[in-house]
Enzyme design. Structure first.
Site, short mmCIF file in Angstrom:
data_model
loop_
_atom_site.label_atom_id
_atom_site.label_comp_id
_atom_site.label_asym_id
_atom_site.label_seq_id
_atom_site.Cartn_x
_atom_site.Cartn_y
_atom_site.Cartn_z
N GLU A 174 -0.01 -0.96 5.92
CA GLU A 174 1.05 -0.35 6.72
C GLU A 174 0.88 1.16 6.81
O GLU A 174 1.13 1.75 7.86
CB GLU A 174 2.42 -0.67 6.11
CG GLU A 174 3.60 -0.40 7.03
CD GLU A 174 4.13 1.03 6.97
OE1 GLU A 174 4.93 1.41 7.84
OE2 GLU A 174 3.76 1.76 6.04
N ASP A 234 0.83 -1.21 0.00
CA ASP A 234 0.00 0.00 0.00
C ASP A 234 0.87 1.25 0.00
O ASP A 234 2.00 1.25 0.47
CB ASP A 234 -0.96 0.01 1.18
CG ASP A 234 -0.27 -0.09 2.54
OD1 ASP A 234 0.72 -0.85 2.65
OD2 ASP A 234 -0.72 0.59 3.49
#
Length: 380
Positions: A136, A71
């Site tokens: 994250e 991400d």
């Protein structure tokens, strides 16, 4: 455009996926296909809206895991970018686009290094693993922390872990993060009594009440740090009060603040000393604490030595160890007892418009990762 390399080619494929947290947008499918082709056994682990996977090559022995996230943070105003953020390209030797440094460049280096390594050492000692998440950059509750719970449930543990976060300052490999400070946030409400500014005797202004406490908090020495960490710091990031009217004394003052703390303190130490200061100033308050991660440190040992040797061999640089910066998913892995370092490209443009990283240094990073694998996974 310079001639492409396997690492740059894979990095551009990953960067073209608009994987804004917690979306994976197909990144992990690309990685999994390649790792399975190289002989890795893959467990796909989806928790709520988050994609994760755990991949292992080898049947027995200690585990060297490479950890990272697919991400990315939002691009912001895409019109402000020199090039479209999800159309990666090489410009003046730099790989440009969202995720170039944080951290799809590192992911590409990991995968290519693993492919090269297992081709050269198909029956290596110990095991090589990947721990990858798409959670994250966001709230990080269904990513690495959940995968670590899964590993514990199957009695699996990581001995060495390389997190591909962008750790470097000027050149890839010049800095290795071997620990991080803890992060303890808080939201504090100072309670007063709302009233008319013309009748202050009938009100209790929480701004004035809190002012002496702010001064004391600012001057408090929480600790002096140690050989690995700087002194603990306390910072207020947001203060809000008032109704918007100019003639109303506010009834409440809202504060958002954060401690970045060393191993010299515990969470309980901080909370006790903080509330003692509030009580000393006879404040009426409500407080909520938010622990993002505990401090952790990896001292010199096999992993750090392997990383330093790899960087020296590939780049000629002498790396320094650092615990500076914010939190990372290392905070979820290190408590398991793993030796852990963060090692990745230059972090100058992470989260910024026009994120970019030196393309040739990503190829060096691939060699560094492969060297670490060889040092730790080819001995008995």
């Amino acid at each position: 455009m310079p001639e492409t390399t396997p690492t740059i080619e894979l990095a551009t494929q990953l960067m073209a996926c608009k994987s804004v947290t917690p979306e994976d947008a197909g990144c992990q499918a690309i990685m999994i296909e390649r790792l399975q082709a190289a002989g890795f056994k893959v467990d796909q682990l989806r928790y709520d809206d988050v994609d994760n996977f755990w991949a292992v090559h080898g049947d027995s022995g200690d585990i060297l895991a490479f950890a990272g996230h697919t991400d990315v943070v939002p691009a912001g105003d895409e019109d402000q970018w020199e090039f479209p953020p999800y159309q990666p390209r090489i410009d003046k030797e730099m790989l440009c686009g969202r995720g170039a440094a944080d951290m799809k460049g590192s992911l590409a280096s990991m995968v290519i290094a693993a492919e090269n390594f297992v081709k050269q050492y198909p029956r290596h000692n110990n095991r090589l693993a990947f721990l990858i998440t798409s959670d994250e950059e966001g709230i990080a509750i269904n990513g690495t922390v959940r995968v670590m719970d899964y590993l514990a449930s199957i009695n699996e543990s990581i001995k060495w872990c390389v997190v591909g976060e962008p750790s470097s300052s000027d050149k890839t490999g010049d800095t290795i993060k071997n620990g991080r400070r803890g992060s303890l946030g808080l939201t504090l409400t100072i309670n007063g009594v709302q009233g008319h500014v013309a009748y202050p005797q009938l009100a209790d202004n929480p701004i004035f009440s809190f002012a002496p406490a702010i001064a004391e908090l600012d001057k408090t020495v929480w600790d002096k740090g140690n050989d690995f960490f700087p002194a603990t710091s306390f910072q207020i990031s947001n203060i809000q009060a008032g109704t918007g009217a100019t003639n109303v004394i506010p009834g409440n003052l809202h504060i958002v603040a954060n401690f970045r703390f060393s191993t010299e303190l515990t969470v309980e130490n901080i909370q006790q000393r903080f509330t003692e200061i509030l009580d000393k100033h006879q404040l009426k308050y409500d407080i909520e604490w938010h622990l993002s991660g505990l401090p952790f440190i990896t001292e010199r040992g096999e992993l750090i030595d392997a990383a330093i040797n790899a960087i020296q061999s590939v780049t000629g640089l002498s790396s320094k160890l650092s615990t500076a910066g914010g939190t990372s998913d290392g905070r979820f892995i290190a408590p398991s007892g793993a030796q852990l370092v963060e090692l990745g490209p230059v972090n100058e443009t992470i989260h910024r418009i026009n994120e970019r990283v030196n393309a040739a240094e990503l190829d060096q990073l691939t060699e560094i990762y492969q060297s670490i694998m060889q040092q730790l996974l080819t001995h008995s």
